[in-house]
Design a protein around this motif. Structure first.
Motif, mmCIF file in Angstrom:
data_model
loop_
_atom_site.group_PDB
_atom_site.id
_atom_site.type_symbol
_atom_site.label_atom_id
_atom_site.label_comp_id
_atom_site.label_asym_id
_atom_site.label_seq_id
_atom_site.Cartn_x
_atom_site.Cartn_y
_atom_site.Cartn_z
ATOM 1 N N ARG A 255 106.032 78.630 17.806
ATOM 2 C CA ARG A 255 105.782 77.774 18.971
ATOM 3 C C ARG A 255 106.012 76.303 18.635
ATOM 4 O O ARG A 255 106.633 75.570 19.415
ATOM 5 C CB ARG A 255 104.353 77.978 19.485
ATOM 6 N N ARG A 256 105.517 75.875 17.475
ATOM 7 C CA ARG A 256 105.678 74.475 17.082
ATOM 8 C C ARG A 256 107.153 74.111 16.983
ATOM 9 O O ARG A 256 107.588 73.051 17.471
ATOM 10 C CB ARG A 256 104.978 74.243 15.738
ATOM 11 N N ARG A 257 107.955 74.968 16.377
ATOM 12 C CA ARG A 257 109.382 74.692 16.240
ATOM 13 C C ARG A 257 110.081 74.647 17.590
ATOM 14 O O ARG A 257 110.938 73.790 17.836
ATOM 15 C CB ARG A 257 110.020 75.751 15.321
ATOM 16 N N ILE A 258 109.721 75.563 18.473
ATOM 17 C CA ILE A 258 110.360 75.603 19.783
ATOM 18 C C ILE A 258 109.962 74.390 20.623
ATOM 19 O O ILE A 258 110.789 73.840 21.364
ATOM 20 C CB ILE A 258 110.022 76.922 20.499
ATOM 21 N N GLU A 259 108.728 73.949 20.509
ATOM 22 C CA GLU A 259 108.310 72.750 21.236
ATOM 23 C C GLU A 259 109.097 71.527 20.781
ATOM 24 O O GLU A 259 109.497 70.687 21.600
ATOM 25 C CB GLU A 259 106.808 72.525 21.044
ATOM 26 N N ILE A 281 114.097 71.093 11.873
ATOM 27 C CA ILE A 281 113.019 71.887 12.471
ATOM 28 C C ILE A 281 112.720 73.104 11.606
ATOM 29 O O ILE A 281 111.568 73.537 11.485
ATOM 30 C CB ILE A 281 113.404 72.321 13.907
ATOM 31 N N GLY A 282 113.761 73.675 10.992
ATOM 32 C CA GLY A 282 113.573 74.854 10.163
ATOM 33 C C GLY A 282 113.064 74.567 8.774
ATOM 34 O O GLY A 282 112.737 75.502 8.027
ATOM 35 N N ASP A 283 112.978 73.293 8.412
ATOM 36 C CA ASP A 283 112.488 72.915 7.080
ATOM 37 C C ASP A 283 110.979 73.021 7.060
ATOM 38 O O ASP A 283 110.266 72.239 7.689
ATOM 39 C CB ASP A 283 112.927 71.465 6.782
ATOM 40 N N THR A 284 110.477 73.990 6.339
ATOM 41 C CA THR A 284 109.023 74.230 6.307
ATOM 42 C C THR A 284 108.244 73.064 5.726
ATOM 43 O O THR A 284 107.043 72.940 5.951
ATOM 44 C CB THR A 284 108.700 75.501 5.503
ATOM 45 N N LYS A 285 108.908 72.193 4.967
ATOM 46 C CA LYS A 285 108.229 71.031 4.400
ATOM 47 C C LYS A 285 108.016 69.961 5.451
ATOM 48 O O LYS A 285 107.159 69.103 5.313
ATOM 49 C CB LYS A 285 109.046 70.455 3.238
ATOM 50 N N ARG A 286 108.848 70.016 6.511
ATOM 51 C CA ARG A 286 108.756 69.010 7.559
ATOM 52 C C ARG A 286 107.874 69.456 8.720
ATOM 53 O O ARG A 286 107.225 68.660 9.365
ATOM 54 C CB ARG A 286 110.150 68.678 8.128
ATOM 55 N N VAL A 287 107.906 70.774 9.024
ATOM 56 C CA VAL A 287 107.208 71.292 10.195
ATOM 57 C C VAL A 287 106.055 72.163 9.756
ATOM 58 O O VAL A 287 106.250 73.193 9.117
ATOM 59 C CB VAL A 287 108.170 72.116 11.093
ATOM 60 N N SER A 288 104.869 71.762 10.092
ATOM 61 C CA SER A 288 103.679 72.558 9.788
ATOM 62 C C SER A 288 103.319 73.399 10.992
ATOM 63 O O SER A 288 103.733 73.096 12.112
ATOM 64 C CB SER A 288 102.511 71.652 9.426
ATOM 65 N N PRO A 289 102.558 74.503 10.834
ATOM 66 C CA PRO A 289 102.198 75.354 11.963
ATOM 67 C C PRO A 289 101.475 74.584 13.052
ATOM 68 O O PRO A 289 100.728 73.675 12.781
ATOM 69 C CB PRO A 289 101.266 76.398 11.321
#
Length: 289
Positions: A255-259, A281-289
Motif C-alpha cells: 500500500r505504501r509503495r502504491i500510494e 519506490i522499490g528500494d526497501t532502504k528508502r520506503v518503509s512499511p
C-alpha cells in the motif's frame, strides 16, 4: 451520480480539502466543470508555483474529488462530481433526523443534469501490470490495492510466469476483511497480455526478486518497468496469528509503495524520470512499511 463512500473515504476527502491551495484548486475545477484544466492553468488561477501544483492535485485525485484526463503527454484535471456528491450525501445523510428538506435539501446544490455530463466524459487511465511467479499473493494484493487507490486513474492487472490454480486463501480473506472487492481476482498467465486484443500496458512492476529465471514477454517498447521485491507469503511460517501479522505487514508495504506511485507528478516527468522514481519506490532502504 453520487458515489457510495465510507467513513475512511470521507476523512480522506475532507483532509485533502483542509489546505488553502487544494481548496482553492477544487473550487476552480468545480467552477470550470464539465471542462478540464491543465495543472499550469490551475496553478495560475491559484497563484502558486507550477512545480508545486501536481502534488496538490495528486492528493485531491487520490481522495476521489478530481479526475485526470490524459491527452498524449498532457494531463488535464476535472472535478469528479460523483465523488463530491458522495461526500455531500454522506455528510447530509442524517440531516434533520432524516428530513433534509428542513434545512434546504442539500441534494439540490448539484442538479441531476450534471450526471449525464459526468458519465459521457472519457477519462484515459494508466494500465499497470503487477508480476510475480505464481500470481497468487503479492501481485493479487497489488492489483486489489491499486484498483481501489487509483480510483479510475489507473487500471490494475496482475499475472505470473507460472500461475497457481487459485490465489492464496489467506490473502483473499485479508483483502475481504480490509474492504476490497475480490470477485474478479484470479491467477493468470502473463501470456494473456501478449495478444493483439490485450490491453496495452504503461507500467510493468515485478514484485519478486526473480521470476523463476524466466524472461518477461515482449509487451511493447514504451512500457516503463520497475522492480519492488517483497517477501513471499508462501514462505511465511508460524501460527495462524503470526502469519496474519506478516500478511498485514506485507499489505502495508504494498500500500505504501502504491500510494507513492499514484502521487507521482506524471505530467511533469519524462520517461527516464518516472523510471527512476519507480525504482526508488522499490528500494526497501528508502520506503518503509
Amino acid at each position: 451520480m453520487s458515489r457510495l463512500i465510507d467513513e475512511h473515504d470521507v476523512i480522506e476527502s475532507l483532509g485533502s480539502l483542509a489546505q488553502p491551495t487544494r481548496l482553492t484548486a477544487f473550487r476552480h475545477l468545480l467552477a470550470a466543470h464539465p471542462a478540464s484544466l491543465p495543472a499550469g492553468e490551475i496553478a495560475r488561477r491559484c497563484d502558486v508555483p507550477h512545480n508545486t501544483m501536481s502534488t496538490h492535485l495528486s492528493i485531491l485525485s487520490r481522495a476521489g474529488l478530481i479526475a485526470v484526463e490524459r491527452q498524449g503527454r498532457v494531463m488535464n484535471y476535472r472535478a469528479d462530481l460523483g465523488g463530491f456528491r458522495g461526500l455531500v450525501t454522506f455528510l447530509a445523510r442524517d440531516c434533520c433526523g432524516g428530513r433534509p428538506e428542513l434545512c434546504g435539501d442539500l441534494a439540490r446544490l448539484l442538479p441531476h443534469e450534471v450526471e449525464d455530463i459526468e458519465e459521457t466524459v472519457m477519462t484515459p487511465a494508466f494500465n499497470v501490470l503487477f508480476l510475480c511467479t505464481h500470481n497468487s499473493a503479492r501481485s493479487i494484493m497489488a492489483e486489489a490495492l491499486l484498483q481501489k487507490i487509483g480510483k479510475g486513474r489507473f487500471n490494475a492487472y496482475s499475472a505470473g510466469s507460472d500461475p497457481a490454480l487459485r490465489p492464496v486463501p489467506e490473502v483473499i480473506e485479508r483483502l475481504k476483511m480490509l474492504g476490497h472487492d475480490v470477485t474478479k481476482l484470479r491467477c493468470k498467465s502473463w501470456n494473456e497480455f501478449t495478444g493483439p486484443n490485450a490491453p496495452r500496458m504503461d507500467f510493468i512492476i515485478a514484485l519478486c526478486d526473480t521470476l523463476d529465471g524466466q524472461v518477461c514477454p515482449d509487451l511493447g517498447e514504451k512500457i516503463i518497468t520497475g522492480a519492488w521485491p517483497l517477501p513471499d507469503p508462501a514462505k511465511f511460517t508460524g501460527s495462524p496469528t503470526e502469519r496474519t501479522t506478516l500478511l498485514n505487514e506485507l499489505y502495508a508495504m504494498i500500500r505504501r509503495r502504491i500510494e507513492i506511485f499514484t502521487s507521482l507528478p506524471f505530467a511533469s516527468l519524462d520517461k527516464m524520470a518516472v523510471k527512476a522514481r519507480l525504482d526508488e519506490i522499490g528500494d526497501t532502504k528508502r520506503v518503509s512499511p
